[in-house]
Scaffold this motif. Structure first.
Motif, short mmCIF file in Angstrom:
data_model
loop_
_atom_site.label_atom_id
_atom_site.label_comp_id
_atom_site.label_asym_id
_atom_site.label_seq_id
_atom_site.Cartn_x
_atom_site.Cartn_y
_atom_site.Cartn_z
N LEU A 1 2.70 29.90 -72.57
CA LEU A 1 2.81 29.74 -71.12
C LEU A 1 2.66 31.07 -70.40
O LEU A 1 2.14 31.12 -69.28
N THR A 2 3.10 32.15 -71.02
CA THR A 2 2.97 33.45 -70.38
C THR A 2 1.53 33.93 -70.35
O THR A 2 1.21 34.88 -69.63
N THR A 3 0.66 33.28 -71.10
CA THR A 3 -0.77 33.54 -70.97
C THR A 3 -1.41 32.56 -70.00
O THR A 3 -2.21 32.96 -69.14
N LEU A 4 -1.05 31.28 -70.09
CA LEU A 4 -1.61 30.29 -69.18
C LEU A 4 -1.32 30.62 -67.72
O LEU A 4 -2.13 30.37 -66.83
N GLU A 5 -0.15 31.21 -67.45
CA GLU A 5 0.20 31.50 -66.06
C GLU A 5 -0.70 32.58 -65.46
O GLU A 5 -0.84 32.65 -64.25
N TYR A 6 -1.29 33.43 -66.30
CA TYR A 6 -2.28 34.38 -65.79
C TYR A 6 -3.53 33.63 -65.32
O TYR A 6 -4.15 33.99 -64.32
N GLU B 1 7.04 25.73 -56.18
CA GLU B 1 7.46 24.63 -55.31
C GLU B 1 7.22 23.28 -55.99
O GLU B 1 8.03 22.36 -55.88
N LYS B 2 6.10 23.18 -56.69
CA LYS B 2 5.76 21.93 -57.35
C LYS B 2 6.48 21.77 -58.69
O LYS B 2 6.84 20.65 -59.09
N TYR B 3 6.69 22.89 -59.37
CA TYR B 3 7.32 22.86 -60.70
C TYR B 3 8.49 23.84 -60.73
O TYR B 3 8.46 24.84 -61.46
N PRO B 4 9.54 23.60 -59.96
CA PRO B 4 10.63 24.57 -59.85
C PRO B 4 11.37 24.82 -61.15
O PRO B 4 11.76 25.96 -61.44
N LYS B 5 11.59 23.79 -61.95
CA LYS B 5 12.33 23.97 -63.20
C LYS B 5 11.50 24.75 -64.22
O LYS B 5 12.02 25.60 -64.94
N THR B 6 10.22 24.45 -64.28
CA THR B 6 9.33 25.18 -65.20
C THR B 6 9.22 26.63 -64.78
O THR B 6 9.28 27.54 -65.62
N SER B 7 9.07 26.88 -63.51
CA SER B 7 8.98 28.25 -63.00
C SER B 7 10.25 29.03 -63.30
O SER B 7 10.19 30.18 -63.77
N TRP C 1 12.54 28.37 -65.62
CA TRP C 1 12.63 28.54 -67.09
C TRP C 1 11.76 29.71 -67.53
O TRP C 1 12.20 30.57 -68.30
N LEU C 2 10.54 29.77 -67.04
CA LEU C 2 9.61 30.82 -67.44
C LEU C 2 10.08 32.19 -66.99
O LEU C 2 10.08 33.15 -67.77
N GLU C 3 10.49 32.30 -65.73
CA GLU C 3 10.91 33.60 -65.20
C GLU C 3 12.17 34.10 -65.91
O GLU C 3 12.31 35.30 -66.17
N ASP C 4 13.10 33.20 -66.21
CA ASP C 4 14.31 33.60 -66.93
C ASP C 4 13.98 34.17 -68.31
O ASP C 4 14.52 35.20 -68.72
N PHE C 5 13.08 33.51 -69.02
CA PHE C 5 12.70 33.98 -70.35
C PHE C 5 11.93 35.30 -70.28
O PHE C 5 12.14 36.20 -71.10
N LYS C 6 11.04 35.42 -69.32
CA LYS C 6 10.25 36.65 -69.19
C LYS C 6 11.13 37.87 -68.95
O LYS C 6 10.75 38.99 -69.30
N ALA C 7 12.28 37.66 -68.35
CA ALA C 7 13.17 38.77 -68.02
C ALA C 7 14.03 39.22 -69.20
O ALA C 7 14.68 40.27 -69.13
N ASN D 1 6.58 40.10 -76.23
CA ASN D 1 5.64 39.14 -75.67
C ASN D 1 4.85 39.67 -74.47
O ASN D 1 3.67 39.37 -74.32
N GLU D 2 5.49 40.45 -73.62
CA GLU D 2 4.90 40.82 -72.33
C GLU D 2 3.56 41.53 -72.48
O GLU D 2 2.57 41.16 -71.86
#
Length: 217
Positions: free
Chosen positions: A166-171, A178-184, A186-192, A200-201
């Motif tokens: 997902l960290t590649t797909l998001e690029y 707004e459309k996918y608040p839980k996914t967003s 989840w992703l931002e929490d893990f990236k941090a 991964n980064e």
């Protein structure tokens, strides 16, 4: 002693395995395999993995060459508790379900793009490809509407497997918060997290840079 991992940093499956080693505190020897130099096609490498893919794990006399099999093995063998890959049959089935989802849905969507752009020289991203990514985000949002993490209310190896893709797909197509608040979230929490930043980064950014290079060259 630790284990050996044959990897390339931009590879999402490789990153998932390194993430797992990092978070579970498993010492590992990182052995780079340069796909562009054909190092995955040498007789020595093919002896380890006839599919000539990365990553490959070596742990003593055991050789594994599927990232999901590797994640399961690492969790079963080295995790201090079973939460990462539960031994309870029903709980484990839910983790397996999301791992298979990663193979059939998330991996497939990124693989199609990387194949046509890097190997076939495609210079544009097809709308169908982008639509498929949007669909995948919708699936993840549905999962995260039922449990706090991908397969349970705690982190499992399914989260690490999907995070690396997902960290590649998001690029390629950013997650609409707004459309996918839980996914967003989840992703931002893990990236941090420190382990995601370390393992991964940089690799996710490198794969994006590589795709852009082929798209614009």
């Amino acid at each position: 002693m630790g284990v050996k991992l044959y990897v390339m940093d931009f590879s999402p499956p490789s990153r998932a395995c390194m993430l797992t080693c990092e978070i579970l505190g498993i010492p590992f020897e990182k052995i780079p395999v340069d796909l562009f130099k054909g190092e995955h096609l040498t007789p020595e490498y093919l002896e380890k993995n006839p599919l000539h893919t990365i990553p490959v794990l070596e742990d003593g006399d055991l050789i594994l060459y599927d990232s999901h099999a590797i994640l399961a093995y690492l969790a079963d063998t080295y995790a201090k508790d079973e939460s990462w890959y539960p031994k309870d049959v029903k709980k484990r089935a839910l983790v397996n379900q999301k791992l298979f989802f990663n193979v059939a849905v998330i991996f497939r969507r990124l693989r199609i793009i990387s194949y046509y752009v890097i190997q076939k020289g495609r210079k544009t991203l097809e709308q169908d490809w982008l639509d498929d990514i949007i669909e995948a985000y919708g699936f993840l949002e549905a999962f995260l509407s039922k449990t706090k993490y991908i397969a349970a209310d705690h982190i499992t190896i399914a989260d690490l497997a999907i995070l690396s893709f997902l960290t590649t797909l998001e690029y390629i197509l950013p997650v609409d918060a707004e459309k996918y608040p839980k996914t967003s979230a989840w992703l931002e929490d893990f990236k941090a997290t420190p382990y995601a930043k370390k393992r991964n980064e940089e690799g996710a950014r490198a794969l994006n840079d590589l795709l852009n290079k082929f798209l614009t060259s």
